[in-house]
Scaffold this motif. Structure first.
Motif, PDB file in Angstrom:
ATOM      1  N   GLY A 184      18.609  43.924  48.479  1.00  0.00           N
ATOM      2  CA  GLY A 184      17.985  44.695  47.662  1.00  0.00           C
ATOM      3  C   GLY A 184      16.869  45.465  48.212  1.00  0.00           C
ATOM      4  N   MET A 185      15.668  45.361  47.457  1.00  0.00           N
ATOM      5  CA  MET A 185      14.523  46.078  47.845  1.00  0.00           C
ATOM      6  C   MET A 185      13.704  45.154  48.928  1.00  0.00           C
ATOM      7  N   VAL A 186      13.700  45.782  50.207  1.00  0.00           N
ATOM      8  CA  VAL A 186      13.261  44.996  51.489  1.00  0.00           C
ATOM      9  C   VAL A 186      12.248  46.182  52.112  1.00  0.00           C
ATOM     10  N   ARG A 187      10.949  45.551  52.209  1.00  0.00           N
ATOM     11  CA  ARG A 187      10.210  46.393  52.590  1.00  0.00           C
ATOM     12  C   ARG A 187       9.848  46.247  54.225  1.00  0.00           C
ATOM     13  N   THR A 188      10.416  47.136  55.048  1.00  0.00           N
ATOM     14  CA  THR A 188      10.458  47.480  56.545  1.00  0.00           C
ATOM     15  C   THR A 188       9.413  48.614  56.814  1.00  0.00           C
ATOM     16  N   GLU A 189       9.140  48.607  58.464  1.00  0.00           N
ATOM     17  CA  GLU A 189       8.474  49.561  58.560  1.00  0.00           C
ATOM     18  C   GLU A 189       9.118  50.966  58.857  1.00  0.00           C
ATOM     19  N   GLU A 190      10.314  51.219  58.667  1.00  0.00           N
ATOM     20  CA  GLU A 190      11.057  52.402  59.029  1.00  0.00           C
ATOM     21  C   GLU A 190      11.982  52.787  58.055  1.00  0.00           C
ATOM     22  N   PHE A 191      12.678  51.857  57.255  1.00  0.00           N
ATOM     23  CA  PHE A 191      13.845  52.440  56.397  1.00  0.00           C
ATOM     24  C   PHE A 191      13.595  53.413  55.463  1.00  0.00           C
ATOM     25  N   ALA A 192      12.420  53.133  54.525  1.00  0.00           N
ATOM     26  CA  ALA A 192      12.040  54.310  53.647  1.00  0.00           C
ATOM     27  C   ALA A 192      11.492  55.656  54.040  1.00  0.00           C
ATOM     28  N   LEU A 193      10.847  55.115  55.286  1.00  0.00           N
ATOM     29  CA  LEU A 193      10.070  56.414  56.083  1.00  0.00           C
ATOM     30  C   LEU A 193      11.144  57.285  56.534  1.00  0.00           C
ATOM     31  N   ASN A 194      12.204  56.700  57.299  1.00  0.00           N
ATOM     32  CA  ASN A 194      13.399  57.539  57.525  1.00  0.00           C
ATOM     33  C   ASN A 194      14.115  58.138  56.616  1.00  0.00           C
ATOM     34  N   ARG A 195      14.287  57.623  55.755  1.00  0.00           N
ATOM     35  CA  ARG A 195      15.073  58.088  54.540  1.00  0.00           C
ATOM     36  C   ARG A 195      14.328  59.474  53.890  1.00  0.00           C
ATOM     37  N   THR A 196      12.925  59.287  53.942  1.00  0.00           N
ATOM     38  CA  THR A 196      12.249  60.189  53.203  1.00  0.00           C
ATOM     39  C   THR A 196      11.839  61.456  54.439  1.00  0.00           C
ATOM     40  N   GLY A 197      12.369  61.441  55.381  1.00  0.00           N
ATOM     41  CA  GLY A 197      12.196  62.437  56.188  1.00  0.00           C
ATOM     42  C   GLY A 197      10.813  62.479  57.090  1.00  0.00           C
ATOM     43  N   GLY A 198      10.341  61.003  57.132  1.00  0.00           N
ATOM     44  CA  GLY A 198       8.835  60.787  57.654  1.00  0.00           C
ATOM     45  C   GLY A 198       7.951  60.849  56.661  1.00  0.00           C
ATOM     46  N   ASP A 199       8.019  61.209  55.441  1.00  0.00           N
ATOM     47  CA  ASP A 199       7.144  61.461  54.272  1.00  0.00           C
ATOM     48  C   ASP A 199       6.294  60.101  53.927  1.00  0.00           C
ATOM     49  N   ALA A 200       5.309  59.652  54.596  1.00  0.00           N
ATOM     50  CA  ALA A 200       4.624  58.599  54.249  1.00  0.00           C
ATOM     51  C   ALA A 200       4.310  58.043  52.828  1.00  0.00           C
ATOM     52  N   VAL A 201       4.039  59.241  52.325  1.00  0.00           N
ATOM     53  CA  VAL A 201       3.553  58.934  50.768  1.00  0.00           C
ATOM     54  C   VAL A 201       4.941  58.755  49.722  1.00  0.00           C
ATOM     55  N   ALA A 202       5.809  59.496  50.154  1.00  0.00           N
ATOM     56  CA  ALA A 202       7.089  59.124  49.438  1.00  0.00           C
ATOM     57  C   ALA A 202       7.491  58.012  49.851  1.00  0.00           C
ATOM     58  N   ALA A 203       7.384  57.591  51.193  1.00  0.00           N
ATOM     59  CA  ALA A 203       7.770  56.268  51.360  1.00  0.00           C
ATOM     60  C   ALA A 203       7.401  55.273  50.799  1.00  0.00           C
ATOM     61  N   ALA A 204       5.942  55.006  50.663  1.00  0.00           N
ATOM     62  CA  ALA A 204       5.169  53.981  50.265  1.00  0.00           C
ATOM     63  C   ALA A 204       5.483  53.846  48.614  1.00  0.00           C
ATOM     64  N   ALA A 205       5.499  55.169  47.943  1.00  0.00           N
ATOM     65  CA  ALA A 205       6.041  55.285  46.443  1.00  0.00           C
ATOM     66  C   ALA A 205       7.167  54.244  46.285  1.00  0.00           C
ATOM     67  N   VAL A 206       8.126  54.053  47.151  1.00  0.00           N
ATOM     68  CA  VAL A 206       9.405  53.148  46.764  1.00  0.00           C
ATOM     69  C   VAL A 206       8.807  51.830  46.335  1.00  0.00           C
ATOM     70  N   TYR A 207       7.575  51.216  47.067  1.00  0.00           N
ATOM     71  CA  TYR A 207       7.291  49.806  46.957  1.00  0.00           C
ATOM     72  C   TYR A 207       5.916  49.810  46.027  1.00  0.00           C
ATOM     73  N   ALA A 208       5.512  51.062  45.480  1.00  0.00           N
ATOM     74  CA  ALA A 208       4.347  50.846  44.659  1.00  0.00           C
ATOM     75  C   ALA A 208       4.394  50.031  43.677  1.00  0.00           C
ATOM     76  N   GLY A 209       3.184  49.164  43.589  1.00  0.00           N
ATOM     77  CA  GLY A 209       3.030  48.167  42.392  1.00  0.00           C
ATOM     78  C   GLY A 209       4.185  47.104  42.422  1.00  0.00           C
ATOM     79  N   VAL A 210       4.812  47.031  43.630  1.00  0.00           N
ATOM     80  CA  VAL A 210       5.615  45.699  43.996  1.00  0.00           C
ATOM     81  C   VAL A 210       5.048  44.710  44.537  1.00  0.00           C
ATOM     82  N   ALA A 211       4.525  43.688  44.070  1.00  0.00           N
ATOM     83  CA  ALA A 211       3.452  42.865  44.811  1.00  0.00           C
ATOM     84  C   ALA A 211       4.116  42.186  46.153  1.00  0.00           C
ATOM     85  N   GLU A 212       5.437  41.734  45.874  1.00  0.00           N
ATOM     86  CA  GLU A 212       5.859  41.094  46.937  1.00  0.00           C
ATOM     87  C   GLU A 212       7.472  41.342  46.987  1.00  0.00           C
TER      88      GLU A 212
END
Length: 254
Positions: A184-212
């Motif tokens: 399911g939700m795995v935080r890696t250095e690239e997956f969400a960033l690649n999916r959002t076309g390099g939008d670091a803000v949008a990528a970070a929002a995927v995991y916002a508020g998820v402590a672990e």
């Protein structure tokens, strides 16, 4: 006897790199395959510094000749090729179906589905010759459900799941296990960033508020556990999510 060989695709970062390191710790000689030669070189250096054995093979799983070269390099190592981890994959775009890019959908299908097909076909003879082969496919919970903005990725991962389940049926009676791991939700250095076309803000929002959220090492641990079970044990499907994620749409955020 020489140590068994494990081939890991998509090994230049994230889950692939973590899996390569973990399998080396488990005593496998690792063939780390990916497109980025510089990252593979760093990974192999780290593994060997820790006392493991690994070689880097630059490989594009969407290219037939490149995959054939990967299989040949694994065979050249002279030991039993007993484990394949089909990890190469990725997502592009979060558009709804009515606005989605066919080019992005094609890229996701080529990488996630046809890439898995090519590498599996190329390595299967060696895996069977080992007498104790294991194929692990890193799928996704996106292959089990659908969600808004995920049409292309969920379509590709559903197809990869169908490939995996069909392969298990077709190999019944032959000495090759087929295992599917769906994170399911795995935080890696690239997956969400690649999916959002390099939008670091949008990528970070995927995991916002998820402590672990899960991390790559968590999935590498799952791969190692499944691959090292007694030969008569086949883990058909392992679904793994962080505690905060009860389902694709149900995530506890603080």
């Amino acid at each position: 006897m020489s140590s068994p060989i494990a081939v890991v695709t998509g090994a230049s970062s994230g889950i692939g790199a973590a899996t390569a390191r973990r399998l080396a710790d488990e005593g496998f000689r690792v063939v780390a395959a990916a497109r980025r030669a510089d990252r593979l070189a760093d990974l192999v250096t780290r593994i060997t510094a820790d006392g493991g054995a690994a070689v880097a093979v630059t490989c594009d799983v969407t290219d037939d000749a490149s995959v054939a070269a990967l299989a040949a390099r694994a065979a050249d190592l002279g030991g039993p090729v007993s484990l394949l981890v089909n990890n190469a994959g990725g997502a592009r775009g979060v558009d709804h179906v009515e606005h989605a890019s066919p080019t992005d959908w094609q890229w996701m299908y080529d990488l996630n589905v046809l890439g898995t097909l090519r590498v599996t076909q190329a390595l299967l003879p060696a895996l069977e010759r080992s007498g104790a082969g294991t194929i692990v496919v890193i799928g996704s919970t996106a292959g089990l459900v659908t969600y808004e903005g995920g049409g292309g990725y969920t379509a590709a991962k559903h197809a990869e799941l169908a490939l995996t389940e069909t392969l298990r049926l077709e190999l019944c009676g032959r000495p090759v296990r087929v295992i599917e791991i769906d994170p399911g939700m795995v935080r890696t250095e690239e997956f969400a960033l690649n999916r959002t076309g390099g939008d670091a803000v949008a990528a970070a929002a995927v995991y916002a508020g998820v402590a672990e959220p899960l991390v790559a090492d968590d999935i590498a641990d799952c791969v190692a556990w499944c691959a090292t079970r007694p030969r008569h044990v086949n883990v058909d499907r392992l679904v793994v999510r962080p505690l905060a994620q009860a389902a694709q749409h149900k995530v506890h955020r603080v």
